[in-house]
Design an enzyme around this catalytic site. Sequence first.
Site, PDB file in Angstrom:
ATOM      1  N   GLY A  50     -60.152 -12.490  53.336  1.00  0.00           N
ATOM      2  CA  GLY A  50     -58.795 -12.494  53.856  1.00  0.00           C
ATOM      3  C   GLY A  50     -58.036 -11.266  53.408  1.00  0.00           C
ATOM      4  O   GLY A  50     -58.307 -10.165  53.886  1.00  0.00           O
ATOM      5  N   SER A 124     -65.962  -9.696  51.582  1.00  0.00           N
ATOM      6  CA  SER A 124     -64.831  -8.923  52.079  1.00  0.00           C
ATOM      7  C   SER A 124     -63.740  -8.833  51.009  1.00  0.00           C
ATOM      8  O   SER A 124     -63.997  -8.311  49.922  1.00  0.00           O
ATOM      9  CB  SER A 124     -64.334  -9.533  53.393  1.00  0.00           C
ATOM     10  OG  SER A 124     -63.465  -8.648  54.066  1.00  0.00           O
ATOM     11  N   TRP A 125     -62.516  -9.331  51.282  1.00  0.00           N
ATOM     12  CA  TRP A 125     -61.477  -9.284  50.254  1.00  0.00           C
ATOM     13  C   TRP A 125     -61.970  -9.894  48.940  1.00  0.00           C
ATOM     14  O   TRP A 125     -61.595  -9.447  47.853  1.00  0.00           O
ATOM     15  CB  TRP A 125     -60.220 -10.020  50.734  1.00  0.00           C
ATOM     16  CG  TRP A 125     -59.377 -10.548  49.608  1.00  0.00           C
ATOM     17  CD1 TRP A 125     -59.235 -11.852  49.228  1.00  0.00           C
ATOM     18  CD2 TRP A 125     -58.592  -9.777  48.678  1.00  0.00           C
ATOM     19  NE1 TRP A 125     -58.409 -11.942  48.129  1.00  0.00           N
ATOM     20  CE2 TRP A 125     -57.996 -10.683  47.774  1.00  0.00           C
ATOM     21  CE3 TRP A 125     -58.333  -8.414  48.535  1.00  0.00           C
ATOM     22  CZ2 TRP A 125     -57.167 -10.278  46.742  1.00  0.00           C
ATOM     23  CZ3 TRP A 125     -57.504  -8.001  47.502  1.00  0.00           C
ATOM     24  CH2 TRP A 125     -56.931  -8.929  46.623  1.00  0.00           C
ATOM     25  N   ASP A 280     -70.307  -0.956  59.685  1.00  0.00           N
ATOM     26  CA  ASP A 280     -69.026  -1.561  59.311  1.00  0.00           C
ATOM     27  C   ASP A 280     -67.909  -0.527  59.440  1.00  0.00           C
ATOM     28  O   ASP A 280     -67.814   0.398  58.637  1.00  0.00           O
ATOM     29  CB  ASP A 280     -69.101  -2.087  57.879  1.00  0.00           C
ATOM     30  CG  ASP A 280     -67.925  -2.981  57.510  1.00  0.00           C
ATOM     31  OD1 ASP A 280     -66.879  -2.882  58.169  1.00  0.00           O
ATOM     32  OD2 ASP A 280     -68.070  -3.763  56.561  1.00  0.00           O
ATOM     33  N   HIS A 308     -69.140  -5.663  59.885  1.00  0.00           N
ATOM     34  CA  HIS A 308     -68.459  -6.421  58.840  1.00  0.00           C
ATOM     35  C   HIS A 308     -68.843  -7.891  58.999  1.00  0.00           C
ATOM     36  O   HIS A 308     -68.040  -8.743  59.383  1.00  0.00           O
ATOM     37  CB  HIS A 308     -66.947  -6.221  58.977  1.00  0.00           C
ATOM     38  CG  HIS A 308     -66.181  -6.542  57.722  1.00  0.00           C
ATOM     39  ND1 HIS A 308     -66.209  -5.734  56.603  1.00  0.00           N
ATOM     40  CD2 HIS A 308     -65.363  -7.574  57.405  1.00  0.00           C
ATOM     41  CE1 HIS A 308     -65.440  -6.249  55.669  1.00  0.00           C
ATOM     42  NE2 HIS A 308     -64.922  -7.377  56.122  1.00  0.00           N
TER      43      HIS A 308
END
Length: 329
Positions: A50, A124-125, A280, A308
């Site tokens: 996120g 990711s985050w 990505d 991604h």
Amino acid sequence: MPDPARGDHTEYPLTDPYETGMLDVGDGHRLYWEQYGDPAGRPVVLLHGGPGSGSGGMSGMRRHFDPSRHRVISFDQRGCGRSTPSAADPAVSLATNTTHHLLADIERLRAHLDVPAWTVVGASWGTTLGLAYAQRHPDRVTEMILVCVVTTTRREVERVTRGVGERFFPERWRRFRDGAPPGARDGDLAAAYAALLADPDPDVRERAARDWCAWEDTHVSTHPGHQPDPHFTDPHFRMVFARLVTHYWSHAAWLEEDSLLRNANRLAGVPGVLIHGRLDLSSPLDVPWRLSRAWPGSELVIVDNAGHGGPGFREAINTAAARLAPPRA
């Protein structure tokens, strides 16, 4: 059991949590958490993306860990998922929702669940959060598996909100840019959208959330067979996600520029695998490449024909999980 020496790559069935709870972390926030698998198994904590995606997006990651011999811990970060209060409510202040608050939350959860140290898995985050946590508490981390690696620098945020669009998705990026007020279109787009998402007019907030999430779905759409994220059709999820992402991105995660790269030597002795798609666009490959060179004991695994995320990551994650975090006998 999967044997990495033989090249076995097993995905395990999803199971129900054996324990759930709400943890009061202060500032009026309560975190929802779950535990899966064997209470006496090897501890693994999952850090979702996120910011604001919630732990539900990590359910597939649980399939890489044997529920009969791993103890997998998952939780919703502040303001999202089943944690309270929800960032979807415009009256909820985000002043106490920063990276440093989240790092303290992870430690509180670890202590609450009586985990001496754990395998940290981020996506990711969650890779930014995991790196920051491990650099602050290397003695609490036994190994790391980081997928779609980002460090949330101002340079990376500028690339994903502007550079990628102008070069690869000019028409859709122009629509995204034009969602910001005219005077803000040439500046920090994350900050411009954060302001729109704090507007007193609910129609302005909803339009901003839709525009932001449409762009999020665009810049990750490079891998073959990409499908729009169905979560973005949910107005509640859309608002939580947009508010939290723009809040964190407009502040570059409250981290000094390139600090996670400069401090990578603090992870010496912590084995890690960084798994990244060659295509990505959201986070260019040079981010994990530079990090792997600065982190003694880490390995970079590049997934060709992947962006991604995407199905090409399964084998790489399975291999890393079987090698770095083998289940206890």
